[in-house]
Design a protein around this motif. Structure first.
Motif, short mmCIF file in Angstrom:
data_model
loop_
_atom_site.label_atom_id
_atom_site.label_comp_id
_atom_site.label_asym_id
_atom_site.label_seq_id
_atom_site.Cartn_x
_atom_site.Cartn_y
_atom_site.Cartn_z
N ASP A 16 0.83 -1.20 0.00
CA ASP A 16 0.00 0.00 0.00
C ASP A 16 0.86 1.25 0.00
O ASP A 16 2.04 1.22 0.38
CB ASP A 16 -0.89 0.05 1.26
N GLY A 17 0.27 2.36 -0.40
CA GLY A 17 0.84 3.68 -0.19
C GLY A 17 2.27 3.85 -0.67
O GLY A 17 2.63 3.45 -1.78
N ILE A 18 3.10 4.47 0.17
CA ILE A 18 4.48 4.76 -0.20
C ILE A 18 5.24 3.47 -0.50
O ILE A 18 6.03 3.42 -1.44
CB ILE A 18 5.18 5.54 0.93
N GLY A 19 5.00 2.42 0.28
CA GLY A 19 5.69 1.16 0.07
C GLY A 19 5.43 0.58 -1.31
O GLY A 19 6.36 0.16 -2.01
N LYS A 20 4.17 0.58 -1.72
CA LYS A 20 3.84 0.06 -3.06
C LYS A 20 4.44 0.93 -4.15
O LYS A 20 4.95 0.43 -5.16
CB LYS A 20 2.32 -0.03 -3.24
N ALA A 21 4.40 2.25 -3.95
CA ALA A 21 4.99 3.16 -4.94
C ALA A 21 6.49 2.91 -5.06
O ALA A 21 7.06 2.99 -6.16
CB ALA A 21 4.71 4.61 -4.54
N LEU A 22 7.15 2.61 -3.94
CA LEU A 22 8.57 2.29 -3.98
C LEU A 22 8.83 0.99 -4.73
O LEU A 22 9.78 0.88 -5.52
CB LEU A 22 9.12 2.19 -2.56
N VAL A 23 7.99 -0.01 -4.47
CA VAL A 23 8.12 -1.28 -5.19
C VAL A 23 7.99 -1.06 -6.69
O VAL A 23 8.83 -1.52 -7.48
CB VAL A 23 7.06 -2.29 -4.70
N ASP A 24 6.95 -0.34 -7.10
CA ASP A 24 6.72 -0.08 -8.52
C ASP A 24 7.89 0.65 -9.15
O ASP A 24 8.35 0.30 -10.25
CB ASP A 24 5.44 0.76 -8.70
N ALA A 25 8.40 1.68 -8.46
CA ALA A 25 9.49 2.49 -9.01
C ALA A 25 10.78 1.70 -9.11
O ALA A 25 11.52 1.82 -10.09
CB ALA A 25 9.68 3.74 -8.16
N CYS A 26 11.07 0.89 -8.10
CA CYS A 26 12.31 0.10 -8.11
C CYS A 26 12.28 -0.95 -9.21
O CYS A 26 13.29 -1.18 -9.90
CB CYS A 26 12.53 -0.54 -6.75
N ILE A 27 11.14 -1.59 -9.39
CA ILE A 27 11.03 -2.59 -10.46
C ILE A 27 11.19 -1.92 -11.82
O ILE A 27 11.90 -2.42 -12.70
CB ILE A 27 9.68 -3.33 -10.36
N ALA A 28 10.56 -0.75 -11.99
CA ALA A 28 10.67 -0.02 -13.26
C ALA A 28 12.11 0.38 -13.56
O ALA A 28 12.51 0.49 -14.72
CB ALA A 28 9.78 1.22 -13.22
#
Length: 268
Positions: A16-28
């Motif tokens: 969720d939230g910041i954690g999910k956004a970090l996951v998405d950005a790191c994978i990208a």
């Protein structure tokens, strides 16, 4: 974010939230990502979203040492080590100290402080070997105690003091230690915040649409990691609060009270 290419990034609270956004950005950016959360369904949805990459997920309650050990050890087994650990998992509260059960305070401390301690303890040998990075996602509440969030503020003050201590211990090791303070960011944390009885309040007292997005916040965090910044404080209101509290603490007491209370009752 080319510096993340092929780096192993472990992120707690990634559903969720910041954690999910970090996951998405790191994978990208080409990183190898491991994340954990308590909600299996949300982790499964996250894996479906990134079905074309190797995303390691595991259900985990970071307030439990054994769960944290399992997350870190399984990440190292899967990817061979950890370059960056982002201690993001956290929980908030919204209750006056006089009304709150002691168990609520313990729960907030167990998640926000000890969750970071547990994960960092088990990841540290690998991070030392790789001269990696340890990040704690803190809050403006780590600089200024906020009414209705006594335990939350205590947990973030503790987090920052602990990180500062280990940063000094690791000063000549090549390991980068930092904390970030997002300020008010659009996320589920206020809906999941514990009330005086330890139950999720199920609503946000703030206008979530007006807050910094989790995606913008994650970009700033990753840039700070790349630049090996000491700390990161986001949002104008956050920086202003820290500045005023340092120079004019009595005035800040009044301003904070005015923001959080209406007719002498906690309203935010």
């Amino acid at each position: 974010m080319s510096f993340l290419k092929d780096k192993v990034v472990a992120i707690t609270g990634g559903s969720d939230g910041i954690g999910k956004a970090l996951v998405d950005a790191c994978i990208a950016a080409g990183a190898k990502v491991a994340t954990c959360a308590r909600n299996y369904d949300k982790l499964y949805t996250l894996q479906l979203q990134h079905a074309n990459v190797m995303l390691h997920t595991i259900t985990c309650d970071v307030s439990k040492e054994a769960d944290c050990q399992r997350f870190i050890e399984s990440t190292i087994k899967t990817f061979g080590g950890i370059d960056i650990l982002i201690n993001n998992a956290g929980i908030s509260m919204r209750a006056l100290f006089n009304d709150a059960d002691i168990e609520v305070i313990k729960k907030v401390m167990d998640v926000n402080f000890f969750g970071s301690v547990y994960c960092t303890k088990y990841a540290l040998p690998s991070i030392l070997e790789r001269k990696g990075t340890i990040v704690g996602v803190s809050s403006i509440a780590g600089y200024r105690g906020l009414p209705g969030r006594a335990a939350y503020s205590a947990s973030k003050f503790a987090l920052q003091g602990w990180l500062e201590a280990i940063r000094t211990e690791l000063l000549h090791s090549g390991v980068h230690v930092m904390w970030v303070c997002p300020g008010f960011t659009a996320s589920n944390i206020r809906n999941a915040a514990l009330n005086e009885s330890g139950e999720a309040q199920g609503e946000s007292p703030l206008d979530e649409a007006s807050l910094m997005s989790a995606e913008e916040c994650s970009r700033e965090i990753l840039k700070a990691i790349e630049n090996r910044k000491r700390t990161l404080v986001l949002t104008f209101n956050g920086k202003r609060t820290i500045f005023l509290n340092k120079l004019f603490p009595a005035l800040t007491d009044k301003l904070v009270y005015k923001f959080f209370f209406k007719n002498n009752e906690l309203s935010k």
